[in-house]
Write an enzyme that holds these catalytic residues in place. Structure first.
Site, PDB file in Angstrom:
ATOM      1  CG  HIS A  46      -0.474   0.527   2.466  1.00 52.95           C
ATOM      2  ND1 HIS A  46      -0.185  -0.540   3.427  1.00 52.95           N
ATOM      3  CD2 HIS A  46      -0.228   1.580   3.201  1.00 52.95           C
ATOM      4  CE1 HIS A  46       0.121   0.348   4.447  1.00 52.95           C
ATOM      5  NE2 HIS A  46       0.167   1.659   4.191  1.00 52.95           N
ATOM      6  CG  ASP A 102       0.015  -3.749   2.731  1.00 50.37           C
ATOM      7  OD1 ASP A 102       0.441  -3.407   1.908  1.00 50.37           O
ATOM      8  OD2 ASP A 102      -0.357  -3.072   3.823  1.00 50.37           O
ATOM      9  CB  SER A 209       2.963   2.213   6.426  1.00 52.59           C
ATOM     10  OG  SER A 209       1.686   1.924   6.860  1.00 52.59           O
ATOM     11  N   GLY A 210       5.376  -0.211   6.232  1.00 51.69           N
ATOM     12  CA  GLY A 210       6.270  -1.106   5.503  1.00 51.69           C
ATOM     13  C   GLY A 210       7.411  -1.395   6.445  1.00 51.69           C
TER      14      GLY A 210
HETATM   15  C1  4AZ Z   1      -0.907   3.541   8.696  1.00 55.30           C
HETATM   16  O1  4AZ Z   1      -1.925   4.520   8.307  1.00 55.30           O
HETATM   17  C2  4AZ Z   1      -1.224   2.847   9.836  1.00 55.30           C
HETATM   18  N1  4AZ Z   1      -1.685   1.386  14.515  1.00 55.30           N
HETATM   19  C3  4AZ Z   1      -0.080   1.981  10.017  1.00 55.30           C
HETATM   20  C4  4AZ Z   1      -0.270   1.330  11.394  1.00 55.30           C
HETATM   21  C5  4AZ Z   1      -1.278   1.357  12.027  1.00 55.30           C
HETATM   22  C6  4AZ Z   1      -2.305   2.494  11.937  1.00 55.30           C
HETATM   23  C7  4AZ Z   1      -2.335   3.103  10.549  1.00 55.30           C
HETATM   24  C8  4AZ Z   1      -1.303   0.441  13.514  1.00 55.30           C
HETATM   25  O2  4AZ Z   1       0.028   3.470   7.707  1.00 55.30           O
END
Ligand code: 4AZ
Length: 264
Positions: A46, A102, A209-210
């Protein structure tokens, strides 16, 4: 990272950040990633949606970085930047809010040099188990952040957080039940984790993320999750959700062995 602390320098040597600009003073990382071989990054699919070849060419992968918005590490050679040669997205990746599979692999234009501050994480050779003690790291806000979490199996009754900040038992619910509340599905390709530090509930959040959910197992740092999603951040009834690395091992090996064509 929510309720983390400043990471030690050169501790999480496999953590990389993905940025779209070169200048470290303005290049806010848009995602994290993990070095699983000198020339390969595992990250979240993503992070790369709406990517085309021109955009891909602009991605900067930075390893060995600790302090954001500073030129020092690049100048001293501690951090190293690479470009992306190819992107591979997991064939079962679904773009739903709760993304299944993902995963994306980035082939770098040149290998990262292994050093005191840059290294690779191990891939798992066994299944994860509820209660495992793991760490989450992310390149936000200024200094690389770290926190400890426990892995929560989707079918377990609960888990014990064994991080070094504080030990705490968590509710007798499992991840599936937590998320049933908000109509989201926890699949077999996801693993949930949450924890608590002295500061509060530890979790990943936007920008992480990632990046890695990494578990120290007999002295080896094993990558067990890729930071993926969650309802909010640091909420007791919504653990962080990670793409489960054991569910993608065959695909990872096939891509790195050149058996699968890239999408970009
Ligand atoms: C995000 O938006 C995201 N609490 C990543 C991890 C989490 C929530 C949102 C986990 O990239």
């Amino acid at each position: 990272i929510v309720h983390g602390r400043d990471a030690g320098q050169c501790v999480w040597r496999w953590q990389v950040s993905l940025r779209s600009k070169h200048d470290p003073k303005i290049a806010v990382p848009f995602c994290g990633g993990t070095l699983i071989a000198p020339g390969w990054i595992l990250t979240a699919a993503h992070c790369l949606t709406r990517m085309n070849v021109c955009k891909m060419r602009r991605i900067r992968v930075v390893a060995g970085d600790w302090k954001q918005f500073s030129n020092e590490e690049a100048a001293s050679g501690m951090s190293v930047e690479r470009r992306v040669r190819q992107i591979f997205t997991h064939p079962l990746y679904s773009k739903e809010a709760s993304s299944d599979f993902d995963f994306a692999l980035l082939e770098l234009d040149k290998e990262m040099p292994m050093s005191d501050c840059i290294g690779v994480a191990c891939l798992p050779t066994s299944a994860d188990k509820p209660g495992m003690e793991c760490n989450i790291t992310g390149p936000t806000p200024e200094v690389l952040q770290e926190a400890s979490v426990g892995v929560l199996d989707v079918r377990s009754d609960g888990f014990e957080e064994l991080g070094d900040d504080l030990v705490q038992l968590v509710d007798n619910n499992d991840c599936e039940r937590y998320y049933a509340e908000s109509n989201e599905t926890i699949t077999a390709a996801m693993v949930c984790a949450n924890g608590i530090s002295e500061a509060g509930i530890t979790d990943t959040c936007q920008g992480d993320s990632g990046g890695p959910l990494i578990c120290e197992e007999s002295g080896r740092f094993v990558l067990r999750g890729v930071t993926s999603w969650g309802d909010g951040c640091g909420l007791a009834h919504f653990p962080g959700v990670y793409a489960r690395v054991t569910s993608a091992l065959d695909w990872i090996h096939n891509v790195m062995e050149g058996l699968i064509r890239s999408d970009l």
